[in-house]
Enzyme design. Structure first.
Site, PDB file in Angstrom:
ATOM      1  N   ARG A   1     -39.196   8.897  28.147  1.00  0.00           N
ATOM      2  CA  ARG A   1     -40.353   8.015  27.976  1.00  0.00           C
ATOM      3  C   ARG A   1     -41.558   8.929  27.771  1.00  0.00           C
ATOM      4  NH1 ARG A   1     -38.078   3.047  29.832  1.00  0.00           N
ATOM      5  NH2 ARG A   1     -36.327   3.507  31.172  1.00  0.00           N
TER       6      ARG A   1
ATOM      7  N   ARG B   1     -25.346   1.846  33.373  1.00  0.00           N
ATOM      8  CA  ARG B   1     -25.877   2.347  32.100  1.00  0.00           C
ATOM      9  C   ARG B   1     -24.918   3.294  31.386  1.00  0.00           C
ATOM     10  NH1 ARG B   1     -30.681   0.762  31.217  1.00  0.00           N
ATOM     11  NH2 ARG B   1     -32.285   0.639  32.827  1.00  0.00           N
TER      12      ARG B   1
ATOM     13  N   GLY C   1     -16.113 -14.458  38.540  1.00  0.00           N
ATOM     14  CA  GLY C   1     -15.840 -15.605  39.409  1.00  0.00           C
ATOM     15  C   GLY C   1     -16.772 -15.680  40.609  1.00  0.00           C
TER      16      GLY C   1
ATOM     17  N   ASP D   1     -31.986  -8.143  26.420  1.00  0.00           N
ATOM     18  CA  ASP D   1     -33.202  -8.951  26.514  1.00  0.00           C
ATOM     19  C   ASP D   1     -34.109  -8.799  25.296  1.00  0.00           C
ATOM     20  OD1 ASP D   1     -33.809  -6.347  26.997  1.00  0.00           O
ATOM     21  OD2 ASP D   1     -35.088  -6.707  28.741  1.00  0.00           O
TER      22      ASP D   1
ATOM     23  N   GLU E   1     -31.494  -7.930  39.372  1.00  0.00           N
ATOM     24  CA  GLU E   1     -32.593  -7.108  39.903  1.00  0.00           C
ATOM     25  C   GLU E   1     -33.905  -7.888  39.978  1.00  0.00           C
ATOM     26  OE1 GLU E   1     -32.661  -3.937  37.190  1.00  0.00           O
ATOM     27  OE2 GLU E   1     -33.623  -2.517  38.571  1.00  0.00           O
TER      28      GLU E   1
ATOM     29  N   ARG F   1     -22.314  -8.339  53.391  1.00  0.00           N
ATOM     30  CA  ARG F   1     -22.525  -6.982  52.926  1.00  0.00           C
ATOM     31  C   ARG F   1     -23.327  -7.013  51.633  1.00  0.00           C
ATOM     32  NH1 ARG F   1     -20.483  -6.406  57.093  1.00  0.00           N
ATOM     33  NH2 ARG F   1     -18.906  -4.942  57.839  1.00  0.00           N
TER      34      ARG F   1
ATOM     35  N   ASP G   1     -37.717  -2.633  23.841  1.00  0.00           N
ATOM     36  CA  ASP G   1     -39.067  -3.125  23.576  1.00  0.00           C
ATOM     37  C   ASP G   1     -40.106  -2.021  23.443  1.00  0.00           C
ATOM     38  OD1 ASP G   1     -38.474  -5.738  23.426  1.00  0.00           O
ATOM     39  OD2 ASP G   1     -39.380  -6.336  25.326  1.00  0.00           O
ATOM     40  N   GLY G   2     -40.118  -1.126  24.431  1.00  0.00           N
ATOM     41  CA  GLY G   2     -41.108  -0.055  24.443  1.00  0.00           C
ATOM     42  C   GLY G   2     -40.982   0.821  23.206  1.00  0.00           C
TER      43      GLY G   2
ATOM     44  N   ARG H   1     -34.150  -6.586  35.046  1.00  0.00           N
ATOM     45  CA  ARG H   1     -35.435  -6.782  35.714  1.00  0.00           C
ATOM     46  C   ARG H   1     -36.109  -8.058  35.217  1.00  0.00           C
ATOM     47  NH1 ARG H   1     -38.037  -0.974  36.359  1.00  0.00           N
ATOM     48  NH2 ARG H   1     -35.979  -0.573  37.252  1.00  0.00           N
TER      49      ARG H   1
ATOM     50  N   ARG I   1     -15.284 -11.982  53.637  1.00  0.00           N
ATOM     51  CA  ARG I   1     -16.684 -11.601  53.683  1.00  0.00           C
ATOM     52  C   ARG I   1     -17.503 -12.246  52.577  1.00  0.00           C
ATOM     53  NH1 ARG I   1     -15.840  -5.256  54.938  1.00  0.00           N
ATOM     54  NH2 ARG I   1     -16.065  -5.370  57.184  1.00  0.00           N
TER      55      ARG I   1
END
Lengths: 328, 328, 328, 328
Positions: free
Chosen positions: A76, A261, A190, A134, A227, A252, A107-108, A176, A167
């Site tokens: 960046r 990534r 699922g 996105d 996130e 948990r 986008d950036g 994000r 659990r």
């Protein structure tokens, strides 16, 4: 074909994603096929400013189609946000006789490209490389399909241990601003509940749903949380809240993190990258500029960069309903 | 062969690990082969206390050799820590005519078995099932090899993105008391530094090593940290400390978490589980009790349960040195 | 430490196997650690004859620990079988000031090394790299563990379709002279029958066993056949014979082939390669020659090359019995 | 919503494919959600004739979304091709009060459904489950995406050994009538040449292309051949022909075979199966019949079964060109 384009520069910028190498390979080979020169630019806009270039031919990119990450590195760049930085970049471009740029990123990256195009009237084409899916103007971004497989594979493993112990697991996945990964990987694994930024389920309804799930006889539960979801402050506080309110649950948390990534790209991402790389080069050769390559109905399309940046890639409402039905 | 043993109970207890299902299958089939009955006991000692049993034959366990988790479920039982709980368990055992138990689990499981054996003189044999490899009396525990592959696979993915961005990653792996996973997966993933509970590197030497690593021209660094490492208070504070002291590093933290416990077992774990299951049943039939099955020099051995529980599975010093050499 | 060894050459020869790159990396870094020079020799003995060398430092081998194949390439050299060829090789070695060789490969590779050592009294150390695990003097060869995982993963997939259709599959796996892969991957994948060169089951007993398996209620069957098995002329004729004699079976054949040699090495193979590479270099520095590095009881050991070549890596009889019990 | 539909039967028929279990799960849960009964029919039409049914509820299908194969088994039924067979099937359907059928399979399955619908005016909806992607009316069939990943993963492994030895590999993949797998997995694995039934490259041009590839400096070559390709009589004769004409090539053949049909479905296939299952049930409830559910532009669509059977799923011409460019 545009006579003006004899040398194309290619870079990756922003967060890396699986398939970026396959896209670099495709750009380089499409250049070779059309007998024009290709320059690899290292570390995105920062490398443009520093003149960190290397000529690439068809052989330079062998055996990278199946590698995660990006051989051109990514970064960046703060400098590129300044006029001085961009001026330096343009200078390097002129010196190296680069006639057009292929920008692989999100986008950036595209915003940077648009500004540069505006200031210097320099031809640029974008390729959407991000796992988040996105970006407006393409049904799928590079790396998204791979990330989905990575996530369901991880949740499958977590499910093994969750159901051995009855659990409840909260699994945070990337996203994000967008819930694409959470929604699709949630349905794919699922999950009993899926929390995404686009829909605020609310804490009350989450508790309700988990209660219902337990009563229906489920031996374990997975809640997939994007996130950027706003139901709790974060996934840990969310888990704490539920633990307090539904004390019979052994809870948990797992944050999948950066492994999402990486990894060898899926076949889909490799093919998509190959198609997008070819389309990007051929669009430049046809004199097009300031577009992003995308896929729609399994065909390559072009979207003006400003629309790609401003638009929103909507979540699939039908899939939200499918998710509800599946978690019955 | 012991004429007294006509019915064997098998259970999984404590944290689950890949290969437990393969071990259950092996116990069940070894019973079938030796023409004795096998009862599956659900949820470990808790199921013993609640009489949650099910007869299993060779066909009951088909298609589970490659499944993670445990079809018998697992649990940690508070009740079994009381005399009343164990009395109830013994009652159920007598009622069901169970003559001996195969206990698949870790330290806690074996301790429970020893106490029970002492109190009721009841034949038990243990099979070490835990990903941590921290059991004395066996070179490898069930699930350890699979967990190592899961960890290196995850770190390979993280490496993709780390080296695309020239980043430093702290990756926390399981191992509260033992550094086996961290050390082996660290060497296997080419980690620059490995922090384990058995060796306190110290913060000063960690900084030193990271400095050296950067100067040697490395484009990215991975530090593998065992859960139980004492260098920092935890992996997040560790990362913060390094960030403060080596500001040129772009640092990220990834906690791999519970996915390490799941997944389809590796071939090694499946074969090991098959061998251990057979050995456990045949040892009981030979009249042996209070032992744990283990592997040493690729051969099945027996270790008294109390030694297994008291002993310590030492870290390999030679491998520590190999790790140093590899991160040059 | 031997003062005479200042430069070590490393090569891979014969069939490639996963972990060879990790071993090359370990040799190169162990040289760097001990401050001696390392030369990579391309294409095995052929590259030695052609002087196809390249100096390698610690950074030359970054990011290869997880890659299949061998960056040094491999070949089978006819020329090295001639005295002229070996003389040419020795000449190149002298010219390049190479003081010792690390040979990564199998029987053929070691035989070449022994002859060369005899003729020129030149220090050599071998590292066993082959998926077949058929080398005496080491419990595990490099690539074997990875190949086992590749095979069980493939058979798991075949099992899906086999049990959906109640089919009988014959799956041929590698192993011309040794049944290690077949036996271990067979047990690991829950094969109903395993055919290996070391044991001639005979066609009659195979039919018998398959009949029994069907009658016991199994919905599908997998027979794993080592390449070198002698029960039938080959796997296709074997399948035909069974089809003729057990006509109610719907039979399919699958030859797994060369994919067994590739793929990212397992954690075990990466660690083993790292340890072996260090041991090879340090043994040369200690003045040792004509040995093969091996692993026994999880410790590094040395075996004279002639024993490694002449000896036989025996099949595990206990595992044969486990296999019988498991397929009940 | 159709008041007439209170009980739906679901079956899998023909060759199995990954995602069939996820589709069964979706059908069962969509029934539960809409409060109608769901019957699982075992072994496709054969089970229909034999009345091999089992009621399924939301819990019957837990933990199958990630399993390959089909829990309902599949079969090819000769009996259903006779009027007597179909009459028997209809009788069973009436007896069990089944009001409609969801058929998961390929062309043969749908043809059977159409005939049955015609004869008995019985509501049926098809879901395309086959790895070949050769069904008109849907961009993607269930299992296709997973098969592509399986194939590229296998070819990646073969590439490791191919490039270590400078070899030429012919890899046969599934696709008797359609080249979708070969073309996409070929591009995805960076194949030098792709041979599909839709395009007859011809032996002369194949030799030419391989010559060119060698001269361009490629160290290894992969040729992906669809099962149904007509360039050679089969892949072995093809390889022989090339070996005779290009003697400097060291050639190997690998037939990937049935493993392509198995394995845990990819996220895409799991989501697609979930969406298709819901769409199938809801279409029946809306009174629709004789349709196949498909996906087009990422939306669920319906195609009349006869069109689905008669139509052809064309190969992507643009991708053929991309493939040419990539193999420069």
């Amino acid at each position: 074909m545009s006579k003006n384009i004899k040398k194309i520069g290619v870079m990756t910028s922003g967060g890396d994603s699986p398939g970026m190498n396959a896209a670099i390979r495709a750009v380089v080979r499409a250049c070779a096929y059309h007998k024009i020169t290709c320059l690899g630019i290292y570390r995105g806009y920062q490398g443009l400013i520093e003149g960190d270039f290397e000529e690439m031919n068809a052989r330079s990119v062998h055996h990278i189609i199946n590698k995660g990450g990006t051989i051109l590195k990514s970064a960046r760049s703060q400098d590129f946000r300044t006029q001085e930085g961009r001026a330096k970049a343009y200078e390097n471009i002129k010196k190296a006789n680069i006639d057009a740029l292929v920008l692989i990123g999100g986008d950036g990256t595209f915003t940077g490209g648009m500004v540069f195009n505006e200031e210097y009237n320099f031809p640029v084409i974008g390729i959407p490389g991000t796992i988040d899916n996105d970006i407006f103007g393409t049904k799928f971004t590079l790396g998204y399909d791979t990330a989905l497989n990575t996530v369901v594979d991880a949740i499958d493993k977590i499910r093994d241990t969750a159901s051995s112990h009855n659990r409840l697991f909260f699994v945070e996945v990337m996203g994000r601003d967008a819930g694409h990964i959470a929604l699709n990987a949630g349905v794919g694994s699922g999950a009993e509940e899926i929390l995404i930024p686009e829909e605020n389920l609310g804490l009350a309804r989450l508790l309700e749903s988990l209660e219902r799930s337990r009563k229906s006889g489920k031996s374990s539960s997975i809640v997939v949380v994007a996130e950027g979801d706003k139901t709790g402050k974060n996934v840990f506080e969310l888990a704490e809240y539920v633990e307090k309110n539904l004390p019979y649950y052994d809870i948990r948390v797992s944050v999948l993190g950066h492994m999402q990534r990486g990894g060898s790209p899926s076949c889909y991402d490799r093919v998509l990258a190959s198609r997008m790389g070819v389309k990007a080069v051929e669009s430049l050769l046809e004199g097009k500029t300031n577009y992003m390559v995308g896929i729609q109905d399994d065909k390559m399309i072009l979207t003006p960069l400003d629309q790609a940046v401003k638009g929103k890639s909507e979540i699939d409402k039908e899939l939200l309903k499918v998710s509800d039905i599946m978690s019955i």
